[in-house]
Design a protein around this motif. Structure first.
Motif, PDB file in Angstrom:
ATOM      1  N   LYS A   1       7.374   6.176   4.291  1.00 54.36           N
ATOM      2  CA  LYS A   1       8.603   6.555   4.996  1.00 54.36           C
ATOM      3  C   LYS A   1       9.719   5.553   4.694  1.00 54.36           C
ATOM      4  N   PHE A   2       9.371   4.269   4.666  1.00 51.62           N
ATOM      5  CA  PHE A   2      10.336   3.215   4.346  1.00 51.62           C
ATOM      6  C   PHE A   2      10.945   3.467   2.966  1.00 51.62           C
ATOM      7  N   VAL A   3      10.089   3.732   1.980  1.00 46.69           N
ATOM      8  CA  VAL A   3      10.566   3.979   0.610  1.00 46.69           C
ATOM      9  C   VAL A   3      11.413   5.239   0.560  1.00 46.69           C
ATOM     10  N   GLN A   4      11.011   6.250   1.283  1.00 44.56           N
ATOM     11  CA  GLN A   4      11.789   7.496   1.325  1.00 44.56           C
ATOM     12  C   GLN A   4      13.193   7.238   1.867  1.00 44.56           C
ATOM     13  N   LEU A   5      13.285   6.413   2.902  1.00 42.19           N
ATOM     14  CA  LEU A   5      14.580   6.147   3.540  1.00 42.19           C
ATOM     15  C   LEU A   5      15.427   5.131   2.784  1.00 42.19           C
TER      16      LEU A   5
ATOM     17  N   THR B   1       0.848  -1.192   0.000  1.00 40.16           N
ATOM     18  CA  THR B   1       0.000   0.000   0.000  1.00 40.16           C
ATOM     19  C   THR B   1       0.884   1.242   0.000  1.00 40.16           C
ATOM     20  N   PRO B   2       1.120   1.828  -1.165  1.00 40.31           N
ATOM     21  CA  PRO B   2       2.005   2.987  -1.253  1.00 40.31           C
ATOM     22  C   PRO B   2       1.563   4.167  -0.392  1.00 40.31           C
ATOM     23  N   THR B   3       0.273   4.268  -0.112  1.00 43.09           N
ATOM     24  CA  THR B   3      -0.210   5.397   0.690  1.00 43.09           C
ATOM     25  C   THR B   3      -0.093   5.152   2.191  1.00 43.09           C
ATOM     26  N   ASP B   4       0.293   3.945   2.599  1.00 41.65           N
ATOM     27  CA  ASP B   4       0.526   3.662   4.015  1.00 41.65           C
ATOM     28  C   ASP B   4       1.670   4.547   4.503  1.00 41.65           C
ATOM     29  N   HIS B   5       1.457   5.220   5.630  1.00 44.87           N
ATOM     30  CA  HIS B   5       2.444   6.176   6.141  1.00 44.87           C
ATOM     31  C   HIS B   5       3.814   5.527   6.352  1.00 44.87           C
TER      32      HIS B   5
ATOM     33  N   GLU C   1      13.317  -0.440  -4.239  1.00 47.17           N
ATOM     34  CA  GLU C   1      13.946  -1.748  -4.427  1.00 47.17           C
ATOM     35  C   GLU C   1      14.039  -2.495  -3.096  1.00 47.17           C
ATOM     36  N   GLN C   2      14.394  -1.792  -2.031  1.00 48.67           N
ATOM     37  CA  GLN C   2      14.466  -2.435  -0.711  1.00 48.67           C
ATOM     38  C   GLN C   2      13.061  -2.792  -0.215  1.00 48.67           C
ATOM     39  N   ARG C   3      12.072  -1.966  -0.536  1.00 48.20           N
ATOM     40  CA  ARG C   3      10.685  -2.286  -0.179  1.00 48.20           C
ATOM     41  C   ARG C   3      10.274  -3.599  -0.834  1.00 48.20           C
ATOM     42  N   ALA C   4      10.559  -3.735  -2.120  1.00 45.76           N
ATOM     43  CA  ALA C   4      10.208  -4.954  -2.849  1.00 45.76           C
ATOM     44  C   ALA C   4      10.952  -6.163  -2.293  1.00 45.76           C
ATOM     45  N   ARG C   5      12.219  -5.985  -1.972  1.00 47.84           N
ATOM     46  CA  ARG C   5      13.018  -7.076  -1.395  1.00 47.84           C
ATOM     47  C   ARG C   5      12.433  -7.495  -0.041  1.00 47.84           C
ATOM     48  N   THR C   6      12.086  -6.518   0.781  1.00 44.45           N
ATOM     49  CA  THR C   6      11.517  -6.802   2.099  1.00 44.45           C
ATOM     50  C   THR C   6      10.166  -7.485   1.970  1.00 44.45           C
ATOM     51  N   LEU C   7       9.374  -7.061   1.021  1.00 45.04           N
ATOM     52  CA  LEU C   7       8.088  -7.702   0.753  1.00 45.04           C
ATOM     53  C   LEU C   7       8.300  -9.173   0.379  1.00 45.04           C
ATOM     54  N   ASP C   8       9.280  -9.439  -0.468  1.00 44.04           N
ATOM     55  CA  ASP C   8       9.605 -10.826  -0.836  1.00 44.04           C
ATOM     56  C   ASP C   8       9.995 -11.639   0.397  1.00 44.04           C
ATOM     57  N   TRP C   9      10.742 -11.038   1.317  1.00 43.85           N
ATOM     58  CA  TRP C   9      11.163 -11.753   2.526  1.00 43.85           C
ATOM     59  C   TRP C   9       9.975 -12.056   3.426  1.00 43.85           C
ATOM     60  N   PHE C  10       9.032 -11.107   3.531  1.00 44.06           N
ATOM     61  CA  PHE C  10       7.821 -11.391   4.312  1.00 44.06           C
ATOM     62  C   PHE C  10       7.014 -12.506   3.658  1.00 44.06           C
TER      63      PHE C  10
END
Length: 67
Positions: free
Chosen positions: A43-47, A35-39, A51-60
């Protein structure tokens, strides 16, 4: 430290943060990371970048399969 592998990520979550990887926790994080609009996701994507968001999603997703 930004985890670069599933094993590093899992260690960060379960050992350093002492957060059990339960089904409800994993599913909540998967929903949020999709959910890109999730606060917290924004913030995660900003920091760390998308690419790291997608990687973390794959790990979950992997952690969910391992339950």
């Amino acid at each position: 430290m930004i985890p670069q592998s599933y094993e590093e990520w899992r260690h960060c979550i379960t050992v350093i943060c002492d957060q059990p990887l339960t089904r409800p926790f994993i599913e909540a994080r998967i929903r949020a990371l999709n959910t890109p609009t999730d606060h917290m996701t924004a913030k995660f994507v900003q920091l760390y970048g998308d690419e790291q968001r997608a990687r973390t999603l794959d790990w979950f997703e992997r952690a969910k399969r391992e339950l």
